[in-house]
Design a protein around this motif. Structure first.
Motif, mmCIF file in Angstrom:
data_model
loop_
_atom_site.group_PDB
_atom_site.id
_atom_site.type_symbol
_atom_site.label_atom_id
_atom_site.label_comp_id
_atom_site.label_asym_id
_atom_site.label_seq_id
_atom_site.Cartn_x
_atom_site.Cartn_y
_atom_site.Cartn_z
ATOM 1 N N THR A 107 -25.743 19.599 6.503
ATOM 2 C CA THR A 107 -26.437 18.318 6.417
ATOM 3 C C THR A 107 -26.919 18.156 4.990
ATOM 4 O OG1 THR A 107 -28.605 19.228 6.901
ATOM 5 C CG2 THR A 107 -27.284 18.536 8.794
ATOM 6 N N CYS A 108 -27.459 17.020 4.660
ATOM 7 C CA CYS A 108 -28.141 16.887 3.371
ATOM 8 C C CYS A 108 -29.483 17.600 3.508
ATOM 9 C CB CYS A 108 -28.314 15.420 3.012
ATOM 10 S SG CYS A 108 -29.256 14.493 4.225
ATOM 11 N N ALA A 109 -30.102 17.936 2.396
ATOM 12 C CA ALA A 109 -31.385 18.636 2.447
ATOM 13 C C ALA A 109 -32.427 17.759 3.129
ATOM 14 C CB ALA A 109 -31.833 19.010 1.042
ATOM 15 N N LEU A 110 -33.049 18.287 4.156
ATOM 16 C CA LEU A 110 -34.037 17.546 4.934
ATOM 17 C C LEU A 110 -35.366 18.298 4.956
ATOM 18 C CD1 LEU A 110 -31.842 16.645 8.034
ATOM 19 C CD2 LEU A 110 -32.604 15.073 6.253
ATOM 20 N N PRO A 111 -36.470 17.578 5.078
ATOM 21 C CA PRO A 111 -37.764 18.249 5.239
ATOM 22 C C PRO A 111 -37.764 19.047 6.550
ATOM 23 C CG PRO A 111 -38.046 15.897 4.781
ATOM 24 C CD PRO A 111 -36.586 16.134 5.040
ATOM 25 N N ILE A 112 -38.324 20.233 6.497
ATOM 26 C CA ILE A 112 -38.261 21.145 7.630
ATOM 27 C C ILE A 112 -38.916 20.601 8.889
ATOM 28 C CG2 ILE A 112 -40.281 22.458 6.930
ATOM 29 C CD1 ILE A 112 -37.147 23.669 8.778
ATOM 30 N N LEU A 113 -40.046 19.915 8.783
ATOM 31 C CA LEU A 113 -40.688 19.391 9.996
ATOM 32 C C LEU A 113 -39.796 18.379 10.696
ATOM 33 C CD1 LEU A 113 -44.446 19.124 8.973
ATOM 34 C CD2 LEU A 113 -43.350 20.783 10.491
ATOM 35 N N LEU A 114 -39.068 17.590 9.943
ATOM 36 C CA LEU A 114 -38.130 16.640 10.530
ATOM 37 C C LEU A 114 -37.022 17.376 11.286
ATOM 38 C CD1 LEU A 114 -37.118 13.697 10.828
ATOM 39 C CD2 LEU A 114 -35.878 14.034 8.687
ATOM 40 N N VAL A 115 -36.526 18.454 10.703
ATOM 41 C CA VAL A 115 -35.479 19.243 11.359
ATOM 42 C C VAL A 115 -36.012 19.864 12.645
ATOM 43 C CG1 VAL A 115 -33.947 21.232 11.131
ATOM 44 C CG2 VAL A 115 -34.290 19.710 9.186
ATOM 45 N N LEU A 116 -37.204 20.433 12.603
ATOM 46 C CA LEU A 116 -37.784 21.050 13.797
ATOM 47 C C LEU A 116 -38.038 20.017 14.894
ATOM 48 C CD1 LEU A 116 -40.257 23.531 12.075
ATOM 49 C CD2 LEU A 116 -38.137 24.114 13.295
ATOM 50 N N GLU A 117 -38.539 18.859 14.533
ATOM 51 C CA GLU A 117 -38.764 17.797 15.525
ATOM 52 C C GLU A 117 -37.440 17.340 16.140
ATOM 53 O OE1 GLU A 117 -41.016 14.768 13.507
ATOM 54 O OE2 GLU A 117 -42.772 16.064 13.321
ATOM 55 N N LYS A 118 -36.398 17.242 15.323
ATOM 56 C CA LYS A 118 -35.083 16.829 15.816
ATOM 57 C C LYS A 118 -34.516 17.883 16.764
ATOM 58 C CE LYS A 118 -32.193 13.460 15.509
ATOM 59 N NZ LYS A 118 -32.519 12.225 16.209
ATOM 60 N N LEU A 119 -34.706 19.158 16.447
ATOM 61 C CA LEU A 119 -34.275 20.238 17.339
ATOM 62 C C LEU A 119 -34.947 20.113 18.703
ATOM 63 C CD1 LEU A 119 -34.301 23.529 15.248
ATOM 64 C CD2 LEU A 119 -32.342 22.492 16.383
ATOM 65 N N LYS A 120 -36.247 19.899 18.668
ATOM 66 C CA LYS A 120 -37.012 19.768 19.920
ATOM 67 C C LYS A 120 -36.488 18.609 20.754
ATOM 68 C CE LYS A 120 -41.700 19.462 21.662
ATOM 69 N NZ LYS A 120 -43.114 19.374 21.357
ATOM 70 N N GLU A 121 -36.175 17.502 20.090
ATOM 71 C CA GLU A 121 -35.668 16.312 20.782
ATOM 72 C C GLU A 121 -34.255 16.545 21.331
ATOM 73 O OE1 GLU A 121 -33.952 12.028 19.373
ATOM 74 O OE2 GLU A 121 -35.737 12.759 18.349
ATOM 75 N N ILE A 122 -33.349 17.027 20.516
ATOM 76 C CA ILE A 122 -31.950 17.213 20.924
ATOM 77 C C ILE A 122 -31.825 18.222 22.049
ATOM 78 C CG2 ILE A 122 -29.716 18.145 20.178
ATOM 79 C CD1 ILE A 122 -30.310 16.889 17.410
ATOM 80 N N PHE A 123 -32.538 19.345 21.922
ATOM 81 C CA PHE A 123 -32.406 20.411 22.906
ATOM 82 C C PHE A 123 -33.406 20.288 24.057
ATOM 83 C CE2 PHE A 123 -30.118 22.124 19.308
ATOM 84 C CZ PHE A 123 -28.979 22.627 19.922
ATOM 85 N N LYS A 124 -34.219 19.231 24.046
ATOM 86 C CA LYS A 124 -35.150 18.935 25.143
ATOM 87 C C LYS A 124 -35.980 20.159 25.516
ATOM 88 C CE LYS A 124 -31.751 15.722 26.829
ATOM 89 N NZ LYS A 124 -30.474 15.807 27.455
ATOM 90 N N THR A 125 -36.574 20.752 24.507
ATOM 91 C CA THR A 125 -37.369 21.948 24.739
ATOM 92 C C THR A 125 -38.858 21.625 24.662
ATOM 93 O OG1 THR A 125 -37.696 24.243 24.062
ATOM 94 C CG2 THR A 125 -37.273 22.656 22.297
ATOM 95 N N GLY A 126 -39.647 22.394 25.379
ATOM 96 C CA GLY A 126 -41.088 22.176 25.384
ATOM 97 C C GLY A 126 -41.744 22.556 24.075
ATOM 98 N N CYS A 127 -41.086 23.428 23.313
ATOM 99 C CA CYS A 127 -41.613 23.822 22.015
ATOM 100 C C CYS A 127 -40.505 24.459 21.197
ATOM 101 C CB CYS A 127 -42.788 24.798 22.156
ATOM 102 S SG CYS A 127 -42.322 26.408 22.791
ATOM 103 N N VAL A 128 -40.720 24.512 19.905
ATOM 104 C CA VAL A 128 -39.829 25.228 19.003
ATOM 105 C C VAL A 128 -40.687 26.256 18.286
ATOM 106 C CG1 VAL A 128 -38.333 25.094 16.975
ATOM 107 C CG2 VAL A 128 -38.304 23.244 18.657
ATOM 108 N N LYS A 129 -40.442 27.529 18.559
ATOM 109 C CA LYS A 129 -41.147 28.584 17.833
ATOM 110 C C LYS A 129 -40.395 28.792 16.524
ATOM 111 C CE LYS A 129 -41.186 31.944 20.928
ATOM 112 N NZ LYS A 129 -41.574 33.072 21.801
ATOM 113 N N HIS A 130 -41.149 28.985 15.429
ATOM 114 C CA HIS A 130 -40.480 29.146 14.139
ATOM 115 C C HIS A 130 -41.280 30.049 13.219
ATOM 116 C CE1 HIS A 130 -43.301 26.397 12.137
ATOM 117 N NE2 HIS A 130 -43.235 25.677 13.245
#
Length: 127
Positions: free
Chosen positions: A10-33
């Motif tokens: 992908t193009c360089a993205l801010p990490i919080l945006l990536v983590l929020e997108k992961l949570k949305e796409i994978f429909k998870t209750g949380c993303v531990k990082h």
């Protein structure tokens, strides 16, 4: 069958945006990082399920982030300075596999009737 590291560019993205997108796409209750360290993400390595054994390969491949279903507690300390780790849950990281298999089978055998379960087998719930 051995697990593989799949690279997503992908193009360089801010990490919080990536983590929020992961949570949305994978429909998870949380993303531990692991700690963010003001990183920008441009290369993501992903392994469904318990893929923590591939973290070293992700680092060698030049990934900025490694996403998998399960990561051991002490792995966070070991890899923190090398790569951002994101743990999304075993079920959540594998949930789209049946769709991928159905597409492959349908392309190879277009006359086969394919029936995919709609049953959710995730035993983990989030509050």
């Amino acid at each position: 069958r051995s697990p593989r590291v799949t690279e997503v560019l992908t193009c360089a993205l801010p990490i919080l945006l990536v983590l929020e997108k992961l949570k949305e796409i994978f429909k998870t209750g949380c993303v531990k990082h692991s700690p963010l360290h003001n990183r920008k993400i441009s290369r993501i390595a992903l392994c469904g399920g318990a893929g923590a054994s591939l973290m070293t390969k992700a680092v060698i491949a030049g990934a900025d982030m490694f996403v998998t279903g399960e990561i051991r507690y002490h792995d966070y300390f070991e890899f923190e300075s090398h790569i951002l780790l994101a743990e999304i849950g075993d079920y959540e990281s594998e949930q789209y596999t049946k769709e991928i298999f159905c597409e492959i089978i349908q392309k190879k055998f277009p006359t086969f009737a394919i029936h995919s379960t709609q049953v959710d087998t995730n035993p983990i719930n989030y509050l």
